[in-house]
Design a protein around this motif. Structure first.
Motif, PDB file in Angstrom:
ATOM      1  N   GLN A 210      25.932  24.488  80.614  1.00 17.78           N
ATOM      2  CA  GLN A 210      24.980  23.915  79.662  1.00 17.78           C
ATOM      3  C   GLN A 210      23.726  24.785  79.556  1.00 17.78           C
ATOM      4  O   GLN A 210      23.148  25.189  80.559  1.00 17.78           O
ATOM      5  N   GLY A 211      23.342  25.107  78.317  1.00 16.82           N
ATOM      6  CA  GLY A 211      22.156  25.914  78.064  1.00 16.82           C
ATOM      7  C   GLY A 211      22.418  27.409  78.030  1.00 16.82           C
ATOM      8  O   GLY A 211      21.567  28.184  77.608  1.00 16.82           O
ATOM      9  N   LYS A 212      23.591  27.850  78.475  1.00 22.93           N
ATOM     10  CA  LYS A 212      23.912  29.282  78.453  1.00 22.93           C
ATOM     11  C   LYS A 212      24.298  29.692  77.024  1.00 22.93           C
ATOM     12  O   LYS A 212      24.740  28.878  76.233  1.00 22.93           O
ATOM     13  N   THR A 213      24.110  30.959  76.718  1.00 24.45           N
ATOM     14  CA  THR A 213      24.459  31.461  75.393  1.00 24.45           C
ATOM     15  C   THR A 213      25.747  32.285  75.455  1.00 24.45           C
ATOM     16  O   THR A 213      26.042  32.936  76.458  1.00 24.45           O
ATOM     17  N   VAL A 214      26.478  32.212  74.365  1.00 22.77           N
ATOM     18  CA  VAL A 214      27.714  32.973  74.196  1.00 22.77           C
ATOM     19  C   VAL A 214      27.765  33.446  72.742  1.00 22.77           C
ATOM     20  O   VAL A 214      26.987  32.994  71.904  1.00 22.77           O
ATOM     21  N   ARG A 215      28.678  34.334  72.449  1.00 21.45           N
ATOM     22  CA  ARG A 215      28.974  34.727  71.072  1.00 21.45           C
ATOM     23  C   ARG A 215      30.282  34.054  70.677  1.00 21.45           C
ATOM     24  O   ARG A 215      31.202  33.962  71.493  1.00 21.45           O
ATOM     25  N   VAL A 216      30.341  33.573  69.436  1.00 19.84           N
ATOM     26  CA  VAL A 216      31.488  32.791  68.976  1.00 19.84           C
ATOM     27  C   VAL A 216      32.080  33.422  67.721  1.00 19.84           C
ATOM     28  O   VAL A 216      31.351  33.810  66.804  1.00 19.84           O
ATOM     29  N   LYS A 217      33.390  33.511  67.693  1.00 13.93           N
ATOM     30  CA  LYS A 217      34.116  33.912  66.489  1.00 13.93           C
ATOM     31  C   LYS A 217      34.530  32.618  65.782  1.00 13.93           C
ATOM     32  O   LYS A 217      35.210  31.776  66.354  1.00 13.93           O
TER      33      LYS A 217
END
Length: 161
Positions: free
Chosen positions: A134-141
């Protein structure tokens, strides 16, 4: 503690003059990112579970993690009528052992592995739990899928931010 003044029964007789419109789908390619990916913040993860109803695994339990991803929409895409932030939900179905525990053998729980690798938390010997995402960032396709003749947005790949 605040109290809500929302009364659902009021809406039974509430009249509106505006039409309900579907917003356009998020483009599958983010024009502001070299690989077409969107930045997303992971929200509060919840679970869902049940029993498989048919097929070879009928009667066996299933568990899934429901992962809300708050996508950051760039201005160039907002111009299409899409808000600056939009939440898509992803679902990670977990592979379980015959005893109903999480199956940690090689090749199992691939979506869990995707999230752990994307957030830098797939480290041997370091304690880990889903809630830590929770709260972490990711890149999404973002992917599109046709369902009942309507385009639906789906979470494709999950990659490091």
């Amino acid at each position: 503690m605040s109290t809500s003044q929302f009364d659902p029964s009021v809406f039974l007789d509430a009249q509106v003059t505006e039409v309900n419109e579907k917003r356009p789908p998020i483009p599958t390619e983010n024009p502001d990112h070299e690989n077409g990916l969107y930045l997303a913040v992971i929200g509060e993860i919840t679970t869902s579970s049940g029993t498989i109803g048919k097929g070879d695994n009928a009667g066996k339990p299933w568990v899934s993690m429901i992962i809300p991803l708050r996508l950051q929409i760039p201005p160039s895409v907002q111009g299409l009528g899409i808000p600056p932030e939009l939440t898509l939900s992803d679902r990670a179905f977990l592979d379980l052992t015959a005893q109903g525990a999480l199956d940690n053998s090689k090749g199992k729980n691939r979506r869990q592995k995707d999230y752990r690798e994307a957030t830098g938390t797939n480290v041997a010997g370091v304690p880990w739990a889903w809630r830590q995402l929770q709260g972490k960032t990711v890149r999404v396709k973002v992917q599109h899928e046709l369902y009942n003749d309507v385009i639906q947005e789906r979470v494709g790949a999950i990659l490091p931010s």
